[in-house]
Scaffold this active site. Structure first.
Site, PDB file in Angstrom:
ATOM      1  N   HIS A 161       0.824  -1.205   0.000  1.00 50.02           N
ATOM      2  CA  HIS A 161       0.000   0.000   0.000  1.00 50.02           C
ATOM      3  C   HIS A 161       0.868   1.269   0.000  1.00 50.02           C
ATOM      4  CE1 HIS A 161      -3.048   2.921   1.054  1.00 50.02           C
ATOM      5  NE2 HIS A 161      -2.446   3.176   2.200  1.00 50.02           N
TER       6      HIS A 161
ATOM      7  N   HIS B 117       3.457   7.534   4.812  1.00 47.46           N
ATOM      8  CA  HIS B 117       2.252   8.207   5.283  1.00 47.46           C
ATOM      9  C   HIS B 117       1.503   7.494   6.410  1.00 47.46           C
ATOM     10  CE1 HIS B 117       0.029   5.497   2.538  1.00 47.46           C
ATOM     11  NE2 HIS B 117      -1.012   5.754   3.289  1.00 47.46           N
TER      12      HIS B 117
ATOM     13  N   GLU C 145       0.865   6.602  12.206  1.00 47.27           N
ATOM     14  CA  GLU C 145      -0.453   6.160  12.643  1.00 47.27           C
ATOM     15  C   GLU C 145      -0.433   4.699  13.085  1.00 47.27           C
ATOM     16  OE1 GLU C 145      -3.328   7.940  12.531  1.00 47.27           O
ATOM     17  OE2 GLU C 145      -4.836   6.379  12.821  1.00 47.27           O
ATOM     18  N   ASP C 146       0.245   3.865  12.321  1.00 44.84           N
ATOM     19  CA  ASP C 146       0.069   2.417  12.471  1.00 44.84           C
ATOM     20  C   ASP C 146       1.254   1.643  13.039  1.00 44.84           C
ATOM     21  OD1 ASP C 146      -2.405   2.716  11.369  1.00 44.84           O
ATOM     22  OD2 ASP C 146      -1.804   2.197   9.337  1.00 44.84           O
TER      23      ASP C 146
ATOM     24  N   ASP D  12      -3.388   7.966  -1.456  1.00 47.87           N
ATOM     25  CA  ASP D  12      -3.713   6.901  -0.506  1.00 47.87           C
ATOM     26  C   ASP D  12      -5.131   6.383  -0.772  1.00 47.87           C
ATOM     27  OD1 ASP D  12      -3.723   5.536   2.205  1.00 47.87           O
ATOM     28  OD2 ASP D  12      -5.175   7.132   2.628  1.00 47.87           O
TER      29      ASP D  12
ATOM     30  N   ASP E 297     -20.887  12.429 -26.595  1.00 44.56           N
ATOM     31  CA  ASP E 297     -19.474  12.346 -26.228  1.00 44.56           C
ATOM     32  C   ASP E 297     -19.156  11.018 -25.524  1.00 44.56           C
ATOM     33  OD1 ASP E 297     -20.853  12.894 -23.955  1.00 44.56           O
ATOM     34  OD2 ASP E 297     -19.484  14.426 -23.215  1.00 44.56           O
TER      35      ASP E 297
HETATM   36 MN    MN Z   1      -2.859   4.631   3.835  1.00 45.89          MN
END
Ligand code: MN
Length: 571
Positions: free
Chosen positions: A43, A67, A71-72, A133, A254
């Site tokens: 990811h 990123h 957080e993780d 993300d 279109d």
């Molecule tokens: Mn993420």
């Protein structure tokens, strides 16, 4: 940095991106993605690759790798700062904070979105990373439980796709919509696949036959096209359009459009002439978005002609720069700026500031011209991002105002008494006229005087309905009967709802509207049936022009399970 550039840089362990990748890999090493049990790093890599595909700089890409670290994992912002410096730590921190903003489809949402907007204004790169993300999360959504799929798809449609659109990132916005569409409208999606796929293929085949004719004509006129190709309309936007055209695919011209990319603007107009010499244009279908860009900054020439075999074909003609901006919007602009800086040899990278990017201010000035409520029909989603500004009180509170708002609007927003007694205003420390238009992030302070009364001249510049209402009623109290301004009839709004089930919707809609203390003037409904799928088109006219109330209503109405589509206009 391009995608290829990223892959080359990753081979050299000493580059910034390679170091960030290694750090992220180590930090996430024991984690699997819940949704498909892949190593989590997949990811991180995909997010970084999305950023590279928008040609963003290596600092942003490095932050893309990192990123989710704060957080993780057991690593903190401080660890990132120590390893990669302040700037990257700041970006990762920004993305982490954006992650806290959750769409709940409820009232609290407005507040969250405001924070969202402010962090966006702080540094756009944070938003790019968040979008990169989200794009990867959407591409892997199939592995999640249905209920989660729906929630995330909804959030993507309501928040992220409009945000990308607003930043001019049309390709991303379309991609996000397309990814969300099957989860939100599974039946409609199946219908489209069944009915449109063949049309697309047949259409592409037809255009492939036209392409050599176009190229030949351009070259004969000494124009060197940089690209002549065609692209199929995206499913999500096709569906939106079908709803407006009675689900009749033959009315959509279109479906697959031609795209010609040329060196400069002169060549674009010349090419338009050549196309018209080959095939007659349909009246009223020539659109000059170069002279008059769309509100989100989109520039291009569009024309629809009666082509070979009397078939209708749309052409889009633009320069490479317009093309890049149309695809990647502000990210493209940011990439240009970045490369200018790199070439100039200056050390510090510029910070993408909404107020400093010329492209955005151009976009904003265009938006202002679309502010007239009479001719502006739009759904809440884009409207919300387009028409609001966020200013700050001296105490640091955020105040949400319509675009074009003045210190008087601000004062009434704080309290009606402050509005009535307002005599002057300081914006960012400077005294300004009360009619000054405020901008996002301005710090606004109101100077008041006891027993001061509002002036009727304020009505000429205030834009919020709260301010108008208070000024009028205050004037009425003091100078009863004077001035025809006071007798202006309130404006009405008409909601246009596409729904599955008429009875249930009517009941729920009227309950929601009356709970919001808005009175219903009239209700109309009609049925359209397409391929066995019935849609009810319901028009509800209400007695309000309060945009705040209207968009709150839109949110609530959109939450009804029967409602498929909703928009509004002033009548
Ligand atoms: Mn993420």
């Amino acid at each position: 940095m391009t995608l290829e550039g990223l892959h080359t840089a990753l081979k050299d362990k000493t580059t910034l991106v390679a170091r960030a990748a290694a750090f992220a890999k180590r930090a996430h090493q024991d984690q699997k993605r819940k949704l498909n049990n892949e190593p989590y790093f997949v990811h991180c890599q995909a997010t970084a690759e999305n950023l590279a595909s928008w040609n963003l700089d290596e600092t942003t890409i490095a932050a893309g790798f990192l990123h989710d670290v704060a957080e993780d994992t057991r690593y903190t912002r401080e660890d990132i700062e120590q390893e990669f410096g302040k700037e990257i730590a700041f970006l990762v921190d920004g993305v982490t904070k954006l992650g806290w903003v959750k769409y709940r489809g409820k009232k609290e949402q407005a507040d969250d979105l405001r924070k969202f907007m402010l962090s966006m204004a702080e540094d756009l790169r944070v938003v790019f990373i968040k979008l990169a993300d989200r794009l990867h999360n959407m591409r892997t959504l199939h592995a999640l439980a249905p209920i989660k799929q729906k929630r995330i798809a909804q959030e993507t449609i309501e928040i992220y796709a409009p945000l990308a659109y607003r930043l001019g990132m049309q390709r991303l916005s379309g991609e996000l919509q397309d990814a969300a569409f099957p989860y939100l409208y599974p039946e409609e999606y199946k219908w489209l696949l069944k009915n449109v796929k063949e049309r697309y293929e047949e259409r592409e085949k037809y255009l492939a036959g036209i392409a050599p004719l176009v190229k030949k004509a351009l070259v004969e006129a000494n124009l060197k096209p940089l690209g002549v190709d065609f692209r199929a309309k995206r499913y999500a936007s096709l569906y939106q359009k079908l709803l407006r055209y009675d689900m009749d695919i033959d009315k959509i011209h279109d479906l697959v459009a031609f795209r010609i990319v040329l060196k400069n603007v002169e060549d674009c107009y010349a090419a338009l002439g050549i196309i018209h010499k080959l095939w007659p244009p349909l009246p009223g279908r020539i659109k000059d978005y170069i002279a008059m860009p769309k509100p989100n900054g989109y520039r291009s020439l569009h024309t629809t002609v009666l082509c070979v075999d009397h078939r209708i074909v749309e052409f889009q003609i633009r320069t490479q720069e317009m093309h890049d901006e149309a695809e990647n919007g502000i990210a493209a602009h940011w990439a240009y700026e970045q490369s200018k800086w790199t070439r100039s040899g200056k050390k510090d990278a510029p910070i993408a500031d909404l107020n400093e990017v010329a492209w955005v201010s151009q976009l904003r000035s265009w938006q202002k011209q679309f502010n007239g409520p009479e001719d502006f029909i739009d759904s809440l989603k884009i409207d919300f991002f387009r028409d609001r500004i966020f200013v700050i009180t001296p105490a640091g509170e955020v105040v949400d105002l319509p675009r074009g708002a003045t210190p008087v609007d601000f004062a009434y927003q704080i309290h009606s008494e402050i509005g009535d007694q307002c005599v002057g205003a300081r914006v960012n420390g400077k005294i300004v006229p009360l009619s000054t238009q405020l901008r996002s992030n301005d710090i606004v302070e109101i100077i008041t005087q006891k027993n001061k009364k509002p002036s009727s001249s304020w009505l000429e510049f205030v834009v919020s309905s709260a301010a108008k209402h208070h000024i009028r009623s205050s004037l009425k109290r003091t100078e009863a009967g004077k001035g025809s301004l006071l007798d202006e009839r309130p404006k009405q709004v008409e909601f246009n709802i596409t729904a599955r089930d008429r009875i249930g919707v009517l009941k729920n809609v009227s309950a929601i509207i009356s709970r919001s203390h808005v009175s219903i003037v009239s209700v109309n409904s009609s049925v359209s049936s397409i391929q066995g799928v019935h849609f009810h088109i319901i028009r509800v006219k209400c007695d309000t022009d309060d945009k705040n109330k209207i968009w709150k209503l839109m949110l609530k109405l959109k939450g009804l399970p029967e409602v498929k589509e909703i928009n509004y206009r002033f009548v």
